[in-house]
Write a protein that holds these residues in place. Sequence first.
Motif: not given
Length: 697
Positions: A499-506
């Motif tokens: 799973s990937y953590l995206l912060i402000d789609d980054q």
Amino acid sequence: MDNKHNHIKTEHTVSSETMNHAMMNHEGHEHHEHGHEMSGMDHSMHMGNFKQKFWLSLILAIPIIFISPMMGIDLPFQFTFSGSDWLVLVLASILFFYGGQPFLSGAKMELKAKAPAMMTLIAMGISVSYFYSVYAFIMNHLFPDKHVMDFFWELATLIVIMLLGHWIEMNAISNAGDALDKMAALLPDTVKRLQDDGTEEIVSLKEVGKGDRLMIRSGDKIPADGRILSGASSVDESMVTGEAKLVTKNTGDTVIGGAINGSGTIEIEVTGTGESGYLSKVMQLVQQARSEKSKLESISDKVARWLFYIALIVGLSAFLIWLLVTGDLSQAFERMVTVFIIACPHALGLAIPLVIARSTTIAAKHGLLIKNRNALEQANDLQYVFLDKTGTLTEGKFTVTGISLLNQKYSEEEALKYIGALEADANHPLAAGIMNYLKQKTIIPYQAKDLKNLSGVGVTGTIDGLSVKVVNEKEVERLSLSIKQSEKEAYLKQGNTISYLLIDDQPAALIALGDVVKPQAKAFIQALKKLAITPVMLTGDNKVSAAAIATYLEIDDFYSELLPEEKEKKVKEYLDKGNKTMMVGDGINDAPSLARATIGVAIGAGTDVAVDSADVVLTDSDPFDIIRFIDLAKQTRRKMIQNLWWGAGYNIIAIPLAAGILAPIGFILNPAVGAILMSLSTVIVASNAMTLRIKGE
């Protein structure tokens, strides 16, 4: 594996009504099968309460023991009074037809199957004792001056001791539950069915038919096999397939009844009803395997069969020879009856049950529940132990196996706080794995607002004004985010879910979850090899993940991407070559293999269906308990053989002597001496059973 699995499952469904119907159809059959598995005596498991029969029979037997002589010999504690012989006749008649009923019915079954064993031997002993004694009673009343010895004392003690032995064994062996009932419990009682106008109605699962449209939301159990009409999700099929990995499902894919839906909402079309359902097919495999496996014969049945034939041949021969030599019908008849009665020693009825009772008590203390007594006999000379991967060699649950930072702006602890904030209230297996990891690390997650599930993608929310998401690979590709293959390659090779953590789609971090090997698994595999037993791993998991585990554990033989029917088929292949096998598993997909193998061992933390299909249950889920079970089984079998020699071995001498083989030199075995030998052998087998020990005790 997933494509293969999904393709095969098309057009299947199952309902609670189907399960209940199937359970009714198989109930009597299954009880008979299970009874035969345990021993010849156990044909009669369903013929009454043995505890009740024993106590009531004992009440009937006590007056007979105090009034009737033992094989013609008056014991010091015995007494008679006017009409006491009539009282003995009445009590013995009730005792024969009430207490002896399970043995008579069991003998009928054995003879019908052309396989006389313990029940037939007991039935012969009590029948000859009773009917000859009735004959003796009549003759003694018609001709008082010519006394004919009766065997009421032997009848009473034989029935009571045999019932006691049976009760001891029943009490020692736990009753197998109904796997069909447990299978039905995997499905929800009610479902959300879509009507033609698009509105939802809640209906009972048994009302669902082929072609119905069902709405399945996040965290719901999938109620039936079907095809996804709209929506996308990740589905946890581990309960059914044994593969500890979320399977991505999109429109057009098939789903299995009993699996758990992940974060997305999906609409499915039911693709079948009734006995074509996947879970129902698994149970059909279990029933078939049980039926064929029930042909296993216990060592006591083999001994009883030989004793029956020997007694029958010697008894009839003695009758004919004595009749021809002496011309005395009464004397010839008495010799034959004595042979028949002595051939069924009391000790034989206790020889095995006492060892089983002692063995199962020891086993329970060490976290082993033995459900099938034959397992203790069949564990000797094992050649192959088949091991399910997920839940047996591994922990069987999603665990964080690693976290990689994709943006150095954030620390690992910060990344975990962001991920935990979004997953804290989720109810899918990945979320549980993540939150357990945070708990172990004593990390308190941030607080998120505006939490929202992204169907088939993940979850999103706002943390301190930042847009935060935890998404799958598919969403990362859709957003055209660049992540180095080297960052995830090692995890993918191990079959992990990322799973990937995206912060402000980054991209900020990735977190990998997968199954981890149990700490004691490697030592267990080495211990098996030292016993000259070959470990074989069977798994529904993908080849890459299976190979990684097999290499680490030094297992040379393994088979991956197996469906339940393929696992069962693989076990059967080894059995057909004459090998003794053990299957160890914990999932529904292991149930047919557990039922098929010579010995099925279920991990106690696994599904109830697997537990009900097994012969032995490991309550502590420690694979090393299998080594302890094998050791106990060897000690148990040794004691069984010793007791059978003590309990039945003396017949080698007693039967010929009872027949009068030494009559030409003036020696004929006194029936009273035979009775004393019986009593002595009973004491010996009881004492010998209590000396059973397991290593380390």
